[in-house]
Design a protein around this motif. Sequence first.
Motif: not given
Length: 112
Positions: A84, A88, A91
Motif C-alpha cells: 500500500q 502511494l 502515485d
Amino acid sequence: MSVALYVVTNDPTLAEALAEHCRRYAEAREWDVAVCAEDQLPEQPLDQRTGWNSVTAALSGGSASGIVTWTRSMVAATGDSWDQLAALVADRGAFLAAAALDTPDGRTHLAQ
C-alpha cells in the motif's frame, strides 16, 4: 536519478551503518543520494516521523524520485502495508525500495 535514504532505529551507531548500506545499494544502481534521513522511534506512526516527512518532502519537491530504506519493516508492519505504501509513493511518480529483505525467520538478507 536521485533517491532519498531512510532508516529508523533507536541505536544511533546502527543508524549510521544502515544508512551506509542503503547508500551503497543506491550507488550500485547508479542512483544519486539527494537526502539521508533517520528517525529513532520505530513505534511512532510513519506520518509523525520527522525523518520520513523530510523524505516525502524531497519527493514532493522533486529532489528525489525514489526512497531507499534498509528493510520493509522500517516503514511497514506487514507485506500488505508495504504494498500500500509503495502504491502511494508510486502515485507520486516515485518508487520505494528496501536494501535488505525481512524474512519470516527474523533474519535480514541483502536484496539483489
